[in-house]
Design an enzyme around this catalytic site. Structure first.
Site, PDB file in Angstrom:
ATOM      1  N   HIS A  36      25.753  24.156 -27.802  1.00 36.81           N
ATOM      2  CA  HIS A  36      26.051  24.074 -26.302  1.00 36.81           C
ATOM      3  C   HIS A  36      25.329  24.275 -25.344  1.00 36.81           C
ATOM      4  CE1 HIS A  36      29.099  25.954 -23.651  1.00 36.81           C
ATOM      5  NE2 HIS A  36      28.217  26.468 -22.991  1.00 36.81           N
ATOM      6  N   HIS A  38      23.454  23.920 -20.503  1.00 37.49           N
ATOM      7  CA  HIS A  38      23.071  23.461 -19.238  1.00 37.49           C
ATOM      8  C   HIS A  38      21.679  22.960 -19.365  1.00 37.49           C
ATOM      9  CE1 HIS A  38      27.508  24.852 -18.302  1.00 37.49           C
ATOM     10  NE2 HIS A  38      26.811  26.724 -20.038  1.00 37.49           N
ATOM     11  N   LEU A  39      22.110  21.519 -18.546  1.00 38.13           N
ATOM     12  CA  LEU A  39      21.056  21.186 -18.486  1.00 38.13           C
ATOM     13  C   LEU A  39      20.530  20.979 -16.682  1.00 38.13           C
ATOM     14  CD1 LEU A  39      19.576  18.954 -21.106  1.00 38.13           C
ATOM     15  CD2 LEU A  39      18.493  21.140 -20.802  1.00 38.13           C
ATOM     16  N   ARG A  40      22.158  20.856 -16.132  1.00 39.17           N
ATOM     17  CA  ARG A  40      22.218  20.740 -14.789  1.00 39.17           C
ATOM     18  C   ARG A  40      21.020  19.051 -15.027  1.00 39.17           C
ATOM     19  NH1 ARG A  40      25.071  24.741 -15.697  1.00 39.17           N
ATOM     20  NH2 ARG A  40      23.985  26.820 -14.729  1.00 39.17           N
ATOM     21  N   ASN A  64      29.634  20.335 -16.957  1.00 37.01           N
ATOM     22  CA  ASN A  64      30.213  21.113 -15.352  1.00 37.01           C
ATOM     23  C   ASN A  64      29.479  20.881 -14.452  1.00 37.01           C
ATOM     24  OD1 ASN A  64      28.440  22.698 -16.509  1.00 37.01           O
ATOM     25  ND2 ASN A  64      29.097  24.876 -16.016  1.00 37.01           N
ATOM     26  N   LYS A 120      35.018  18.837 -23.149  1.00 36.23           N
ATOM     27  CA  LYS A 120      34.602  20.249 -23.008  1.00 36.23           C
ATOM     28  C   LYS A 120      36.220  20.530 -21.907  1.00 36.23           C
ATOM     29  CE  LYS A 120      33.014  24.019 -22.921  1.00 36.23           C
ATOM     30  NZ  LYS A 120      31.796  25.020 -22.171  1.00 36.23           N
ATOM     31  N   HIS A 157      36.008  26.305 -23.681  1.00 37.42           N
ATOM     32  CA  HIS A 157      35.823  27.646 -22.970  1.00 37.42           C
ATOM     33  C   HIS A 157      37.102  28.821 -22.776  1.00 37.42           C
ATOM     34  CE1 HIS A 157      32.913  30.316 -19.499  1.00 37.42           C
ATOM     35  NE2 HIS A 157      34.909  30.941 -19.594  1.00 37.42           N
ATOM     36  N   HIS A 191      30.701  29.611 -27.072  1.00 40.74           N
ATOM     37  CA  HIS A 191      30.358  31.282 -26.778  1.00 40.74           C
ATOM     38  C   HIS A 191      30.841  32.220 -27.341  1.00 40.74           C
ATOM     39  CE1 HIS A 191      32.080  30.264 -23.539  1.00 40.74           C
ATOM     40  NE2 HIS A 191      31.582  28.741 -23.131  1.00 40.74           N
ATOM     41  N   ASP A 263      24.373  28.310 -24.727  1.00 42.10           N
ATOM     42  CA  ASP A 263      24.738  28.055 -23.906  1.00 42.10           C
ATOM     43  C   ASP A 263      23.461  28.585 -22.651  1.00 42.10           C
ATOM     44  OD1 ASP A 263      26.763  28.679 -21.558  1.00 42.10           O
ATOM     45  OD2 ASP A 263      27.430  30.436 -21.969  1.00 42.10           O
ATOM     46  N   HIS A 267      20.347  29.073 -13.574  1.00 39.77           N
ATOM     47  CA  HIS A 267      20.514  28.913 -12.143  1.00 39.77           C
ATOM     48  C   HIS A 267      19.426  29.404 -11.143  1.00 39.77           C
ATOM     49  CE1 HIS A 267      24.462  29.016 -12.677  1.00 39.77           C
ATOM     50  NE2 HIS A 267      24.712  29.378 -13.099  1.00 39.77           N
ATOM     51  N   ALA A 278      25.634  34.509  -9.583  1.00 35.43           N
ATOM     52  CA  ALA A 278      25.543  33.754 -10.239  1.00 35.43           C
ATOM     53  C   ALA A 278      25.804  34.436 -12.234  1.00 35.43           C
ATOM     54  CB  ALA A 278      24.514  31.983 -10.345  1.00 35.43           C
TER      55      ALA A 278
END
Ligand code: NCD
Ligand code: ZN
Length: 363
Positions: A36, A38-40, A64, A120, A157, A191, A263, A267, A278
């Protein structure tokens, strides 16, 4: 309950202890996976991707973005940008791509399937960039049927819009409904943060979970018990000591249905150290060293292999680069921040300023 977990994990434990090479100052992990991540995109992706690619053989990439990843074209283009951002590490790193849940037709799912790891699902508005999340899980039934028929896993989620400490537990009946209504759908509770969610794993065969390293370590006290710690603020929020202890016990026992999913969610520093912080902990740079330290402290180093790889490979039947990642016992201090060219973007990692005993070799 804990005994059951230990028993269930028994076979795996020995297997992974045999497979893993541990000496006093070296630890070799086979194809570690972050289930899980997030790489943006853009400059943030350029800054953070390499931190995962140098430690992991693969990672499940969250969709996302703004706008979210919802078409095969977007998914393929994002995958290419990720691999480009990984530089020399890209050859040994497989992004396992996901799409944001929406009302996909059978043709769309079928076309995406060869490139898609999972879909997801976000309830509307529960976390960063979830505005296009769903309002009613029952209305999602037709798509879930199609995913079940095509063998596409569902990542969830699992939080309601209720009181912040109760959101995960309030969502558990939805997991039960999903698990029983779609018995052949592989479902992952993402998560998890509560003892109640750990207990659910043993009740439904098609229900699995990821857990983050930081939720194995912190409670709400670490976030808000003293001065507010924005870099530990994430969704779901860290819970009570007994929840943390149940998560940790299951991870240390290498519960066969529990997988490491960091996860890690970067930010910019200004968005974290601000009024209206955030949600998201950027843990990517420290994941394997921090986990080695945690498992070693609890005498469970031999079970780390199952937690960071074998369980996920078995649950999902994954094919990922057969890469070994070596950790060596060489203390280092986690830098205070990572910065892009000219100082932008700037991100603060989990455990900034703390000395860690293990480091990834070859740095
Ligand atoms: C994640 C993010 O920033 O994208 N934030 C978080 O607090 N975990 C989204 C998510 O996984 O909830
Ligand atoms: Zn996430």
């Amino acid at each position: 309950m804990l005994e059951e977990v230990a028993l269930a994990a028994g076979g795996e434990r020995w297997e992974s202890a045999r497979e893993m090479m541990i000496t006093d100052d070296r630890l070799v992990l086979k194809r570690p996976l972050d289930m899980h991540l997030h790489l943006r995109d853009g400059e943030m992706l350029e800054l953070v991707a390499v931190e995962s690619a140098r430690q992991f053989a693969g990672a499940v990439i969250m969709p996302n973005l703004v706008p979210p990843v919802t078409t095969l074209e977007m998914l393929r283009a994002y995958e290419a940008r990720i691999l480009a951002a990984c530089g020399k590490w890209g050859a040994g790193f497989r992004p396992l791509m996901t799409m944001f849940f929406k009302d996909y037709s059978e043709a769309e799912l079928e076309a995406a399937r060869p490139y898609l790891f999972a879909v997801k699902l976000y309830p509307h508005g529960v976390t960063t960039n979830s505005e296009s999340g769903i309002h009613s899980v029952r209305a999602a039934e037709p798509v879930l049927r199609r995913m079940e028929a095509l063998g596409i896993p569902l990542l969830v989620h699992g939080e309601t819009g209720g009181f912040v400490m109760d959101r995960e537990v309030e969502f558990l009946p939805v997991y039960e409904w999903l698990a029983t209504t779609f018995p052949r759908l592989r479902i992952v509770m993402e998560h998890i943060t509560t003892a109640a969610a750990v207990a659910m794993l043993d009740r439904y065969e098609n229900l699995h979970a990821t857990v983050t390293p930081h939720h194995l370590v912190i409670t709400l006290d670490d976030v808000a018990g003293g001065l507010l710690q924005p870099h530990l603020f994430c969704k779901p929020i860290a819970k009570r000591p007994e929840d943390r202890d149940a998560l940790l016990a299951a991870a240390l026992a290498a519960h066969p249905k529990l997988m490491m999913g960091s996860d890690s969610a970067p930010h910019p520093r200004h968005a974290k150290e601000s009024c209206g912080c955030a949600a998201g902990v950027w843990s990517a740079p420290v994941l394997l060293p921090r986990l080695a330290e945690l498992f070693e402290r609890h005498g469970a180093l031999g079970r780390l292999q199952a937690f960071v790889s074998d369980n996920a490979v078995r649950v999902h039947g994954l094919e990922v680069p057969d890469r070994e990642v070596v950790l060596e016992r060489k203390p280092w201090v986690v830098p205070a921040r990572w910065e892009g060219p000219g100082g932008d973007p700037c991100v603060v990692p989990w455990e900034a300023g703390r000395e860690l005993a293990w480091r990834v070799a070859g740095e």
